[in-house]
Motif scaffolding. Structure first.
Motif, PDB file in Angstrom:
ATOM      1  N   VAL A  91     -58.711 -24.783  -4.610  1.00 43.09           N
ATOM      2  CA  VAL A  91     -59.079 -25.818  -5.149  1.00 43.09           C
ATOM      3  C   VAL A  91     -58.312 -25.459  -6.464  1.00 43.09           C
ATOM      4  CG1 VAL A  91     -60.471 -27.118  -3.559  1.00 43.09           C
ATOM      5  CG2 VAL A  91     -61.315 -25.046  -5.925  1.00 43.09           C
ATOM      6  N   TRP A  92     -57.511 -26.551  -6.981  1.00 47.02           N
ATOM      7  CA  TRP A  92     -57.316 -27.004  -8.507  1.00 47.02           C
ATOM      8  C   TRP A  92     -57.387 -27.967  -8.434  1.00 47.02           C
ATOM      9  CZ3 TRP A  92     -51.983 -24.847  -9.979  1.00 47.02           C
ATOM     10  CH2 TRP A  92     -52.092 -25.007 -11.786  1.00 47.02           C
ATOM     11  N   LEU A  93     -58.241 -27.472  -9.567  1.00 44.18           N
ATOM     12  CA  LEU A  93     -59.375 -28.700 -10.388  1.00 44.18           C
ATOM     13  C   LEU A  93     -58.956 -28.597 -11.849  1.00 44.18           C
ATOM     14  CD1 LEU A  93     -62.907 -26.657  -9.730  1.00 44.18           C
ATOM     15  CD2 LEU A  93     -62.043 -28.942  -8.523  1.00 44.18           C
ATOM     16  N   ASP A  94     -58.650 -30.120 -11.850  1.00 51.44           N
ATOM     17  CA  ASP A  94     -57.634 -31.059 -12.942  1.00 51.44           C
ATOM     18  C   ASP A  94     -59.205 -31.471 -13.838  1.00 51.44           C
ATOM     19  OD1 ASP A  94     -56.351 -31.708 -15.310  1.00 51.44           O
ATOM     20  OD2 ASP A  94     -55.397 -32.712 -13.885  1.00 51.44           O
ATOM     21  N   VAL A  95     -59.534 -31.262 -14.634  1.00 51.68           N
ATOM     22  CA  VAL A  95     -60.941 -30.922 -15.298  1.00 51.68           C
ATOM     23  C   VAL A  95     -60.821 -31.904 -16.420  1.00 51.68           C
ATOM     24  CG1 VAL A  95     -63.463 -30.936 -16.729  1.00 51.68           C
ATOM     25  CG2 VAL A  95     -62.544 -29.484 -14.899  1.00 51.68           C
ATOM     26  N   LYS A  96     -61.405 -33.434 -15.834  1.00 42.33           N
ATOM     27  CA  LYS A  96     -60.675 -34.704 -17.206  1.00 42.33           C
ATOM     28  C   LYS A  96     -62.280 -35.233 -18.189  1.00 42.33           C
ATOM     29  CE  LYS A  96     -57.381 -36.089 -15.184  1.00 42.33           C
ATOM     30  NZ  LYS A  96     -55.994 -35.966 -15.590  1.00 42.33           N
ATOM     31  N   SER A  97     -63.397 -34.855 -18.179  1.00 36.82           N
ATOM     32  CA  SER A  97     -64.387 -35.187 -18.641  1.00 36.82           C
ATOM     33  C   SER A  97     -65.350 -33.537 -19.346  1.00 36.82           C
ATOM     34  CB  SER A  97     -65.510 -35.323 -17.629  1.00 36.82           C
ATOM     35  OG  SER A  97     -65.090 -36.431 -16.898  1.00 36.82           O
ATOM     36  N   PHE A 122     -58.765 -29.819 -22.486  1.00 36.30           N
ATOM     37  CA  PHE A 122     -59.394 -29.142 -23.779  1.00 36.30           C
ATOM     38  C   PHE A 122     -58.999 -27.228 -23.692  1.00 36.30           C
ATOM     39  CE2 PHE A 122     -61.066 -33.480 -22.216  1.00 36.30           C
ATOM     40  CZ  PHE A 122     -61.119 -33.649 -23.470  1.00 36.30           C
ATOM     41  N   HIS A 123     -58.706 -26.899 -24.663  1.00 42.87           N
ATOM     42  CA  HIS A 123     -59.057 -25.394 -25.158  1.00 42.87           C
ATOM     43  C   HIS A 123     -60.058 -24.750 -24.434  1.00 42.87           C
ATOM     44  CE1 HIS A 123     -55.155 -26.291 -26.701  1.00 42.87           C
ATOM     45  NE2 HIS A 123     -54.806 -25.135 -26.884  1.00 42.87           N
ATOM     46  N   ASN A 124     -61.367 -25.624 -25.240  1.00 44.85           N
ATOM     47  CA  ASN A 124     -62.288 -25.410 -25.513  1.00 44.85           C
ATOM     48  C   ASN A 124     -63.070 -24.586 -24.499  1.00 44.85           C
ATOM     49  OD1 ASN A 124     -62.771 -27.533 -25.543  1.00 44.85           O
ATOM     50  ND2 ASN A 124     -64.936 -27.412 -26.236  1.00 44.85           N
ATOM     51  N   MET A 125     -62.845 -25.655 -23.297  1.00 42.10           N
ATOM     52  CA  MET A 125     -63.247 -25.382 -21.745  1.00 42.10           C
ATOM     53  C   MET A 125     -62.774 -24.741 -21.111  1.00 42.10           C
ATOM     54  SD  MET A 125     -63.348 -29.815 -21.696  1.00 42.10           S
ATOM     55  CE  MET A 125     -63.018 -29.830 -19.570  1.00 42.10           C
ATOM     56  N   LEU A 126     -61.655 -24.164 -21.311  1.00 37.43           N
ATOM     57  CA  LEU A 126     -60.652 -23.310 -20.867  1.00 37.43           C
ATOM     58  C   LEU A 126     -61.689 -21.751 -20.915  1.00 37.43           C
ATOM     59  CD1 LEU A 126     -57.216 -24.477 -20.760  1.00 37.43           C
ATOM     60  CD2 LEU A 126     -58.595 -23.968 -18.723  1.00 37.43           C
ATOM     61  N   TYR A 133     -66.383 -17.163 -15.296  1.00 34.20           N
ATOM     62  CA  TYR A 133     -65.800 -17.005 -14.192  1.00 34.20           C
ATOM     63  C   TYR A 133     -63.781 -16.025 -14.949  1.00 34.20           C
ATOM     64  CZ  TYR A 133     -69.494 -19.626 -12.461  1.00 34.20           C
ATOM     65  OH  TYR A 133     -70.352 -20.273 -11.858  1.00 34.20           O
ATOM     66  N   PRO A 134     -64.612 -14.725 -15.524  1.00 30.97           N
ATOM     67  CA  PRO A 134     -63.323 -14.017 -14.970  1.00 30.97           C
ATOM     68  C   PRO A 134     -61.712 -14.139 -14.340  1.00 30.97           C
ATOM     69  CG  PRO A 134     -65.175 -12.997 -16.091  1.00 30.97           C
ATOM     70  CD  PRO A 134     -65.419 -13.934 -15.589  1.00 30.97           C
ATOM     71  N   SER A 135     -62.521 -14.181 -13.144  1.00 32.00           N
ATOM     72  CA  SER A 135     -61.173 -14.308 -12.008  1.00 32.00           C
ATOM     73  C   SER A 135     -60.981 -15.158 -11.992  1.00 32.00           C
ATOM     74  CB  SER A 135     -62.409 -13.510 -10.754  1.00 32.00           C
ATOM     75  OG  SER A 135     -63.201 -14.562 -10.664  1.00 32.00           O
ATOM     76  N   VAL A 136     -61.684 -16.817 -12.224  1.00 35.91           N
ATOM     77  CA  VAL A 136     -60.473 -17.859 -11.952  1.00 35.91           C
ATOM     78  C   VAL A 136     -59.831 -17.650 -12.766  1.00 35.91           C
ATOM     79  CG1 VAL A 136     -61.256 -20.524 -12.066  1.00 35.91           C
ATOM     80  CG2 VAL A 136     -63.115 -18.944 -11.210  1.00 35.91           C
ATOM     81  N   LEU A 137     -58.329 -18.560 -12.439  1.00 42.15           N
ATOM     82  CA  LEU A 137     -56.900 -18.490 -12.799  1.00 42.15           C
ATOM     83  C   LEU A 137     -57.353 -19.788 -13.332  1.00 42.15           C
ATOM     84  CD1 LEU A 137     -54.550 -17.672 -12.928  1.00 42.15           C
ATOM     85  CD2 LEU A 137     -53.709 -19.475 -11.602  1.00 42.15           C
ATOM     86  N   THR A 138     -57.167 -20.186 -15.246  1.00 38.78           N
ATOM     87  CA  THR A 138     -57.208 -21.415 -16.261  1.00 38.78           C
ATOM     88  C   THR A 138     -55.658 -21.505 -16.213  1.00 38.78           C
ATOM     89  OG1 THR A 138     -57.807 -19.758 -17.926  1.00 38.78           O
ATOM     90  CG2 THR A 138     -59.289 -21.060 -17.100  1.00 38.78           C
ATOM     91  N   MET A 139     -55.729 -22.748 -16.390  1.00 40.06           N
ATOM     92  CA  MET A 139     -54.227 -23.631 -17.010  1.00 40.06           C
ATOM     93  C   MET A 139     -54.388 -24.626 -17.519  1.00 40.06           C
ATOM     94  SD  MET A 139     -52.238 -21.817 -15.046  1.00 40.06           S
ATOM     95  CE  MET A 139     -50.009 -22.835 -14.529  1.00 40.06           C
ATOM     96  N   LEU A 140     -53.814 -24.479 -19.380  1.00 35.75           N
ATOM     97  CA  LEU A 140     -53.374 -25.421 -19.668  1.00 35.75           C
ATOM     98  C   LEU A 140     -52.666 -26.604 -19.313  1.00 35.75           C
ATOM     99  CD1 LEU A 140     -54.089 -26.402 -22.550  1.00 35.75           C
ATOM    100  CD2 LEU A 140     -51.981 -24.833 -23.595  1.00 35.75           C
ATOM    101  N   GLY A 141     -53.705 -28.033 -19.446  1.00 38.42           N
ATOM    102  CA  GLY A 141     -53.034 -28.428 -18.284  1.00 38.42           C
ATOM    103  C   GLY A 141     -52.937 -29.977 -19.257  1.00 38.42           C
ATOM    104  N   ASN A 142     -51.757 -30.487 -17.835  1.00 39.79           N
ATOM    105  CA  ASN A 142     -52.265 -32.317 -19.562  1.00 39.79           C
ATOM    106  C   ASN A 142     -50.422 -31.773 -20.469  1.00 39.79           C
ATOM    107  OD1 ASN A 142     -53.641 -33.569 -17.386  1.00 39.79           O
ATOM    108  ND2 ASN A 142     -55.516 -32.807 -18.356  1.00 39.79           N
ATOM    109  N   ALA A 157     -56.564 -21.332 -25.432  1.00 41.71           N
ATOM    110  CA  ALA A 157     -57.156 -21.405 -24.481  1.00 41.71           C
ATOM    111  C   ALA A 157     -57.548 -19.809 -23.810  1.00 41.71           C
ATOM    112  CB  ALA A 157     -56.642 -22.226 -23.874  1.00 41.71           C
ATOM    113  N   HIS A 158     -57.288 -18.617 -23.912  1.00 41.87           N
ATOM    114  CA  HIS A 158     -57.431 -17.664 -23.671  1.00 41.87           C
ATOM    115  C   HIS A 158     -57.301 -18.096 -21.904  1.00 41.87           C
ATOM    116  CE1 HIS A 158     -61.105 -16.121 -26.709  1.00 41.87           C
ATOM    117  NE2 HIS A 158     -59.671 -16.511 -26.832  1.00 41.87           N
TER     118      HIS A 158
END
Length: 221
Positions: A91-97, A122-126, A133-142, A157-158
């Protein structure tokens, strides 16, 4: 130079009918847009128009009508979609809230989904996701512009890379991010010629509304 096809991500599977279609295609990743509505996590995109007053309301409401009918004003719980996808795809979860990022990941992992990608503007959310969850891939989105210093933005954004509008991608950006090991995702790619061009640029992910067609084109079949 890599010759493999970029990972194809089924875009905006917020409607159950689209989710079922993507599952039949056996995609590696399916994207949900995650929002908090009335205290519950739902799959809903919505739109933020810069138009003022009544015009903004009409545009935003019109988007809801276009987005789906099952149902319009009561979108599905995120957990319902995660149950459908469990063990069948990532799953790719694009978090809006704001403030729900770690709970979203926890829910995904609790449904036997091992491949999870989180994107948000949101940088701080990433940063919180990466800390928990260090193993989860995080992408600066939008990313709806051409970053002047893409490496710096990802570092702040780490994150592990960027998810950028197709209109702002170029060879220099891809090479710059890849030079330090960061990943590049591009959205929303529904033009076959654009998809072939992005393959030549060696982007890592292509997010599309027509994954069956884009996959076929990129594979040359």
């Amino acid at each position: 130079m890599r010759t493999s096809v970029p990972v194809i991500v089924g875009h905006k599977a917020n409607r159950k009918s689209i989710l079922q279609k993507y599952l039949k295609l056996t995609l590696k990743f399916i994207e949900f847009d995650v929002s908090l509505a009335n205290g519950r996590l739902v799959v809903k995109h919505g739109v933020e128009s810069g138009a003022p007053g009544v015009k903004k309301f009409i545009i935003n409401y019109g988007y809801l009508l276009i987005e789906g009918k099952d149902p319009i004003l009561a979108p599905s719980n995120l957990e319902e979609h995660l149950k459908e996808i469990a063990g069948k795809a990532g799953v790719w979860l694009d978090v809006k809230s704001r403030g729900v990022e770690t709970e979203v990941v926890r829910l995904a992992l609790s449904h036997s989904i091992s491949d999870v990608i989180v994107s948000t503007g949101f940088h701080n959310m990433l940063r919180k996701v990466k800390e928990s969850y260090p193993s989860v891939l995080t992408m600066l989105g939008n990313v709806d512009y051409r970053p002047a210093n893409p490496i710096k933005e990802v570092e702040l954004a780490h994150a592990d890379g960027v998810s950028i509008n197709v209109h702002y991608i170029d060879k220099e950006l891809v090479e710059e991010l890849h030079s330090v090991g960061y990943k590049v995702a591009v959205w929303t790619v529904n033009d076959p010629q654009k998809a072939m061009w992005l393959k030549e640029l060696n982007v890592d992910y292509i997010i599309t509304d027509i994954p069956e067609k884009i996959t076929r084109i990129l594979l040359g079949s």
